[in-house]
Scaffold this motif. Structure first.
Motif, short mmCIF file in Angstrom:
data_model
loop_
_atom_site.label_atom_id
_atom_site.label_comp_id
_atom_site.label_asym_id
_atom_site.label_seq_id
_atom_site.Cartn_x
_atom_site.Cartn_y
_atom_site.Cartn_z
N VAL A 114 0.99 -0.71 -0.20
CA VAL A 114 -0.11 0.23 -0.07
C VAL A 114 1.03 1.22 0.03
O VAL A 114 0.68 2.34 -0.53
CB VAL A 114 -1.09 0.10 1.62
N GLY A 115 1.57 1.26 0.69
CA GLY A 115 2.40 2.34 1.32
C GLY A 115 3.65 2.32 -0.14
O GLY A 115 3.97 3.85 -1.03
N LYS A 116 3.57 1.18 -0.93
CA LYS A 116 4.74 1.44 -2.29
C LYS A 116 3.79 2.67 -3.59
O LYS A 116 4.46 3.29 -3.69
CB LYS A 116 5.03 0.75 -2.39
N LEU A 117 1.83 2.01 -3.23
CA LEU A 117 1.12 2.16 -4.51
C LEU A 117 1.00 3.80 -4.15
O LEU A 117 0.97 4.62 -5.58
CB LEU A 117 0.37 2.04 -4.58
N LYS A 118 1.21 4.20 -2.99
CA LYS A 118 0.71 5.36 -2.10
C LYS A 118 1.79 6.32 -3.00
O LYS A 118 1.68 7.59 -3.04
CB LYS A 118 0.42 5.67 -1.08
N THR A 119 3.12 6.28 -2.82
CA THR A 119 3.85 6.91 -3.71
C THR A 119 4.26 7.03 -4.96
O THR A 119 4.84 7.21 -5.55
CB THR A 119 5.66 6.20 -2.53
N LEU A 120 3.69 6.17 -5.31
CA LEU A 120 3.11 5.20 -7.37
C LEU A 120 2.60 6.82 -7.45
O LEU A 120 1.98 6.88 -8.51
CB LEU A 120 3.46 4.37 -7.49
N GLY A 121 1.47 7.19 -6.68
CA GLY A 121 0.42 8.31 -6.53
C GLY A 121 -0.87 7.78 -7.36
O GLY A 121 -1.12 7.64 -7.66
N TYR A 122 -0.32 5.88 -6.36
CA TYR A 122 -2.23 5.52 -6.57
C TYR A 122 -2.60 5.34 -5.44
O TYR A 122 -3.72 4.85 -4.89
CB TYR A 122 -1.88 3.85 -6.78
N SER A 123 -2.51 6.06 -4.06
CA SER A 123 -3.64 6.88 -2.89
C SER A 123 -5.01 6.14 -2.98
O SER A 123 -5.94 5.51 -2.47
CB SER A 123 -3.54 7.84 -2.55
N GLY A 124 -6.34 6.94 -4.01
CA GLY A 124 -7.14 6.20 -3.82
C GLY A 124 -7.85 5.30 -5.11
O GLY A 124 -8.81 4.98 -4.57
N SER A 125 -7.59 4.36 -5.09
CA SER A 125 -7.30 3.45 -6.64
C SER A 125 -8.63 2.64 -5.81
O SER A 125 -7.54 2.18 -4.38
CB SER A 125 -6.19 3.10 -7.02
N ALA A 126 -8.93 1.54 -6.57
CA ALA A 126 -9.48 -0.06 -5.70
C ALA A 126 -8.85 -1.16 -5.31
O ALA A 126 -8.68 -1.07 -4.83
CB ALA A 126 -10.88 -0.38 -7.19
N ARG A 127 -7.72 -0.57 -6.05
CA ARG A 127 -6.60 -2.03 -6.03
C ARG A 127 -5.98 -1.23 -4.01
O ARG A 127 -5.61 -2.41 -3.32
CB ARG A 127 -5.77 -2.00 -6.94
N VAL A 128 -5.89 0.00 -3.80
CA VAL A 128 -5.32 -0.16 -2.56
C VAL A 128 -6.16 -0.29 -2.21
O VAL A 128 -5.86 -0.78 -0.78
CB VAL A 128 -4.70 1.77 -2.64
N ASP A 129 -6.92 0.20 -1.85
CA ASP A 129 -8.28 -0.46 -0.64
C ASP A 129 -8.38 -1.58 -0.65
O ASP A 129 -8.64 -1.56 0.16
CB ASP A 129 -9.92 -0.32 -1.06
N GLU A 130 -8.56 -2.30 -1.56
CA GLU A 130 -8.80 -3.91 -1.51
C GLU A 130 -7.35 -4.77 -0.73
O GLU A 130 -7.68 -5.38 0.11
CB GLU A 130 -8.54 -4.26 -3.11
N ILE A 131 -6.41 -3.86 -1.11
CA ILE A 131 -5.14 -4.85 -0.68
C ILE A 131 -5.63 -4.31 0.83
O ILE A 131 -4.95 -4.84 1.90
CB ILE A 131 -3.40 -4.39 -0.48
N LYS A 132 -5.41 -2.81 1.17
CA LYS A 132 -6.01 -2.15 2.92
C LYS A 132 -6.70 -3.35 3.58
O LYS A 132 -6.85 -3.77 4.89
CB LYS A 132 -6.44 -1.18 2.88
N GLU A 133 -7.74 -3.40 2.75
CA GLU A 133 -8.79 -4.62 3.69
C GLU A 133 -8.32 -6.19 3.51
O GLU A 133 -8.74 -6.36 4.60
CB GLU A 133 -10.26 -4.86 1.69
N GLN A 134 -7.70 -6.53 2.99
CA GLN A 134 -6.94 -7.66 3.08
C GLN A 134 -5.99 -7.40 4.39
O GLN A 134 -5.82 -8.85 5.22
CB GLN A 134 -6.28 -7.82 1.98
N ALA A 135 -4.92 -6.50 4.88
CA ALA A 135 -4.37 -6.18 6.19
C ALA A 135 -5.47 -6.37 7.02
O ALA A 135 -4.85 -6.52 7.92
CB ALA A 135 -3.94 -5.32 5.78
N TYR A 136 -6.20 -5.29 6.85
CA TYR A 136 -7.56 -5.72 7.55
C TYR A 136 -7.84 -7.38 8.40
O TYR A 136 -7.69 -6.90 9.75
CB TYR A 136 -8.59 -4.17 7.20
N ALA A 137 -8.33 -7.27 7.28
CA ALA A 137 -8.89 -8.61 7.70
C ALA A 137 -7.59 -9.39 8.98
O ALA A 137 -8.36 -11.02 8.81
CB ALA A 137 -9.65 -9.68 6.35
N ARG A 138 -6.88 -10.05 7.76
CA ARG A 138 -5.32 -10.18 8.62
C ARG A 138 -5.57 -9.94 9.85
O ARG A 138 -4.88 -10.65 11.26
CB ARG A 138 -4.25 -10.36 7.96
#
Ligand SMILES: [Zn+2]
Length: 351
Positions: free
Chosen positions: A193-217
């Motif tokens: 998520v951190g890497k994608l954010k620095t690349l400028g993808y902060s608001g993308s659905a992919r980032v949200d999805e990975i964040k969700e997975q991290a939270y679930a774990r």
């Protein structure tokens, strides 16, 4: 909760940060029944406070205990809970809810529910029943059950002692393999998520999805350790009951926290493990009180020699060695030796 509890026990509660109306509410609930109407957006104060309610108990044989005009009625004849005039301020208005089976079990054990608290949990009305039981702790038979609250990561250690001898000893821990796996999966995803954010993808659905997975774990780590905490507390109290043992709890949560920090675990994981450790101790104490198991908190060091009190050195495999007198034991067993030593001094001084 503390506040409502105090108010219920007839203490005058004046808390400066809450509006006057609530203070009255705490003091004399019934006069303010009109402000307890559900169904619309709850009043703001109500979201922040819990209101104690008197409880009338009607038992299977028809006998009653409590205030007859109480707004909460536990009816054990039909196994229902009736809330009278709580949800709507109309004479005779009541709603019925199913009696939870644990209430019936607590009753069978001699417990009683003298009061309930009502409030909001996740924005929904929620009724908390408070079971109380007065028991005299039994006279210990000579057995001592020592519970050493270690690093929750390594688990807890318990030992059964009689006549200066360690009869059984075990360490129990949550599934560390699973926790480690989940933990590394969480970290991996957080990094991504951190890497994608620095690349400028902060608001993308992919980032949200990975964040969700991290939270679930992360939540799964929490659940696994919480379940283990409750399971172990009940197992240990049952063991103490079986041997009529004195329960000695070594509650060194500060040392545990330091040990976890030294291992380089991130703060939020430490917070998770620590909160479940505290939950375990709390549950152990609550169950001990409920079943009348005599218990005490004792500091039982794992880094000081129980023979000569010299500082111990840790070797590979968490083995502790005394360079002064040659004492050697696994780290989790050192507190058991301390418990025996303390017990010895105590029985000697009583002669
Ligand atoms: Zn020594």
């Amino acid at each position: 909760m503390t506040l409502t509890n105090l108010a219920y026990h007839d203490f005058e509660v004046w808390e400066p940060n809450i509006p006057k109306t609530i203070q009255h509410q705490l003091y004399e609930f019934k006069n303010y029944m009109g402000s307890l109407v559900f169904g619309i957006t709850p009043k703001r104060w109500f979201a922040r406070t819990w209101v104690p309610l008197k409880v009338l108990r009607i038992y299977g044989d028809g006998s009653m205990k409590g205030d007859k005009s109480a707004p909460v009625v536990l009816d054990f004849r039909d196994n229902v809970i009736r809330l009278r005039q709580v949800c709507r301020n109309e004479p005779g208005y009541s709603i019925e809810i199913q009696m939870p089976s644990w209430v019936v079990e607590r009753l069978k054990e001699g417990g009683d529910i003298k009061f309930a608290m009502i409030g909001l949990r996740n924005n929904k009305p929620y009724l908390v029943l408070v079971a109380e039981r007065v028991v005299e702790p039994y006279q210990p038979s000579g057995y001592i059950l020592v519970v050493d609250v270690n690093s929750w990561r390594y688990g807890i250690a318990w030992g059964l002692i009689k006549n200066d001898k360690l009869i059984t000893w075990r360490t129990e821990k949550p599934d560390t393999f699973l926790i480690n796996t989940l933990y590394h999966q969480t970290i991996e995803r957080e990094r991504k998520v951190g890497k994608l954010k620095t690349l400028g993808y902060s608001g993308s659905a992919r980032v949200d999805e990975i964040k969700e997975q991290a939270y679930a774990r992360k939540s799964k780590i929490y659940r696994v350790t919480k379940d283990k905490a409750y399971f172990l507390a009940s197992k240990l109290v049952k063991k103490a009951l079986k041997y009529k043992a004195l329960l000695v709890i070594d509650d060194m949560t500060e040392e545990t926290r330091r040990e976890l920090l030294e291992e380089g675990l991130p703060r939020d994981i430490i917070k998770l493990l620590m909160s479940n450790l505290k939950r375990f101790i709390h549950q152990l104490e609550t169950l001990a009180q409920w079943y009348g198991v005599p218990y005490e908190f004792k500091r039982l060091p794992s880094t000081i020699c129980p023979v000569c009190q010299h500082e111990l050195t840790q070797e590979e495999g968490r083995v502790m060695i005394c360079e002064n007198c040659g004492f050697k034991a696994p780290r989790d067993k050192v507190p058991m030796h301390w418990a025996i030593k303390i017990e010895n001094t105590r029985s000697q001084s009583s002669y």
